[in-house]
Every structure is written in C-alpha cells, then in structure tokens.
Design a protein around this motif. Structure first.
Motif, PDB file in Angstrom:
ATOM      1  N   THR A 119       1.008  -1.012   0.049  1.00  0.00           N
ATOM      2  CA  THR A 119       0.058   0.120  -0.051  1.00  0.00           C
ATOM      3  C   THR A 119       0.909   1.196   0.108  1.00  0.00           C
ATOM      4  OG1 THR A 119      -1.878   1.025   0.922  1.00  0.00           O
ATOM      5  CG2 THR A 119      -0.308   0.155   2.669  1.00  0.00           C
ATOM      6  N   GLY A 160       2.112   4.697   1.897  1.00  0.00           N
ATOM      7  CA  GLY A 160       2.155   5.270   3.387  1.00  0.00           C
ATOM      8  C   GLY A 160       2.459   6.766   3.213  1.00  0.00           C
ATOM      9  N   ARG A 161       2.548   7.778   3.948  1.00  0.00           N
ATOM     10  CA  ARG A 161       2.876   8.928   3.975  1.00  0.00           C
ATOM     11  C   ARG A 161       4.306   9.279   3.247  1.00  0.00           C
ATOM     12  NH1 ARG A 161       0.525  10.512   9.817  1.00  0.00           N
ATOM     13  NH2 ARG A 161      -1.723  10.195   9.284  1.00  0.00           N
ATOM     14  N   SER A 178       3.046  -1.589  10.500  1.00  0.00           N
ATOM     15  CA  SER A 178       2.812  -0.539   9.638  1.00  0.00           C
ATOM     16  C   SER A 178       1.926  -0.603   8.521  1.00  0.00           C
ATOM     17  CB  SER A 178       4.174   0.143   9.071  1.00  0.00           C
ATOM     18  OG  SER A 178       4.945  -0.664   8.643  1.00  0.00           O
ATOM     19  N   THR A 227      -1.727  -0.478   9.151  1.00  0.00           N
ATOM     20  CA  THR A 227      -2.009   1.031   9.356  1.00  0.00           C
ATOM     21  C   THR A 227      -1.979   1.862   8.111  1.00  0.00           C
ATOM     22  OG1 THR A 227      -1.065   0.878  11.714  1.00  0.00           O
ATOM     23  CG2 THR A 227      -1.275   3.261  10.781  1.00  0.00           C
ATOM     24  N   ALA A 228      -1.114   1.804   7.203  1.00  0.00           N
ATOM     25  CA  ALA A 228      -1.111   2.380   6.143  1.00  0.00           C
ATOM     26  C   ALA A 228      -2.195   2.186   5.117  1.00  0.00           C
ATOM     27  CB  ALA A 228       0.147   2.178   5.389  1.00  0.00           C
ATOM     28  N   ILE A 285      -5.122   1.400   5.895  1.00  0.00           N
ATOM     29  CA  ILE A 285      -6.352   1.783   6.497  1.00  0.00           C
ATOM     30  C   ILE A 285      -6.489   3.241   6.141  1.00  0.00           C
ATOM     31  CG2 ILE A 285      -7.725   2.339   8.525  1.00  0.00           C
ATOM     32  CD1 ILE A 285      -6.729  -0.383   9.583  1.00  0.00           C
ATOM     33  N   GLU A 286      -5.326   3.800   6.142  1.00  0.00           N
ATOM     34  CA  GLU A 286      -5.388   5.250   6.069  1.00  0.00           C
ATOM     35  C   GLU A 286      -5.295   5.537   4.626  1.00  0.00           C
ATOM     36  OE1 GLU A 286      -1.483   6.771   7.548  1.00  0.00           O
ATOM     37  OE2 GLU A 286      -2.102   6.753   9.568  1.00  0.00           O
ATOM     38  N   ALA A 287      -4.783   4.860   3.776  1.00  0.00           N
ATOM     39  CA  ALA A 287      -4.929   4.930   2.178  1.00  0.00           C
ATOM     40  C   ALA A 287      -6.180   4.648   1.686  1.00  0.00           C
ATOM     41  CB  ALA A 287      -3.819   4.086   1.304  1.00  0.00           C
ATOM     42  N   GLY A 288      -6.915   3.527   2.285  1.00  0.00           N
ATOM     43  CA  GLY A 288      -8.176   2.881   1.703  1.00  0.00           C
ATOM     44  C   GLY A 288      -7.976   2.008   0.632  1.00  0.00           C
TER      45      GLY A 288
END
Length: 167
Positions: free
Chosen positions: A33, A35-36, A66, A69-70, A72-75
């Motif tokens: 995925t 991440g930031r 990580s 988490t990433a 979920i944040e990225a969708g």
C-alpha cells in the motif's frame, strides 16, 4: 456453537502450533500500500478469496504492523502473489528493516496502489472494512484489478522454505 477445544495457553503449545502450521503449504504474497512517505509492505500468507459478488478478498495482518495502518489510511491495498523469480523477497518483506524493503525492487502503479512488478498475480483492492480479531486485523477488500503474469512460476511456502509449483 460452543467452542469445546482447549485454548493454547503455554508458550510450548503455541510453539507446537506454529511448527504444525509451518508444515501446511501456503501461497506467499506481499501486501503493499502507500504510506505517507512512500510504499509500505509485508509478507502475508493468510490471504483468501471471500466472494465473487462482488469480487473480494480478506488479508490478515498483524495489528501492530505499519502495513495494516497504512492500508487503512490509504483506503486501498494490493496483494502481490510472489512468483518463483521473487522468492528472495520473502524474508526481506517478513523480517527486513522497513526502510530497505523496497530498495532495488521494481514497482509500478495499478489502480492507485504501488505494486511489485512481475508478480505471479497482482490483485488491487479498495478497502471495504477492517475487522480487529485477536492480535490481527482482517482487511476486507473489494477487488479493483486482477493481473496475472503468464510467464511467472508460482511458489508455495512449506517447512519455512519456498517451493516451485510444477505443471
């Protein structure tokens, strides 16, 4: 339905369970995925098809990782089923430092997600939901793209080693 099986409570019982599961052949994939600070990924062998209407799958990832988490944040996320030519990536994405997992690895974009180039199969998904269960998160994704590399030789993992599937 009542659970009548005893719980594995000791470390010896948990270790015996891990050893038993190591003898069960599984596919090996790298879930990726974005991440930031760029691509994020880890190995996963707990991946399964969930439905064909709509096409969807489930991936189980450690809660404290990580990648979960990433995603979920990225969708969104991708499941990159490794081919024999990628067997050296297994340990790198399982245990290697996060900062160097993608070093020298060819990536491309597919449906808004960074994916490993030339995987045996690449499935991109939009995250539908995440379900916490014990020490893992189940990521349920609706498939947005499926790509198969015809020349890629699939591999499975058993007894902690990669094996090539022959036709």
């Amino acid at each position: 339905m009542t659970d009548v099986s005893p719980r594995l409570e000791s470390q010896d019982e948990a270790r015996a369970f891990r050893e038993a599961m190591a003898r069960v052949p599984t596919l090996v994939s790298v879930v990726t995925t974005d991440g930031r600070e760029g691509p994020v990924g880890c190995t996963a062998n707990a991946v399964m098809s969930l439905s064909t209407r709509p096409p969807s799958l489930v991936v189980s990832l450690a809660c404290d990782g990580s990648t979960a988490t990433a995603a979920i944040e990225a969708g969104r996320f991708a499941v990159n089923v490794l081919g024999w030519n990628q067997r050296l990536l297994i340990d790198r994405f399982a245990r290697g430092p996060h900062s160097s997992r993608f070093a020298g690895v060819r990536l491309r974009r597919s449906h808004g997600v960074s994916v490993l180039d030339r995987s045996a199969v690449t499935i991109t998904c939009d995250l539908d939901r995440s379900v916490p269960l014990l020490d893992h998160l189940l990521l349920v994704g609706t498939v947005t793209s499926t790509i198969g590399e015809e020349s890629a030789e699939s591999l499975v993992f058993c007894h902690r080693k990669p094996y090539q599937l022959a036709e």
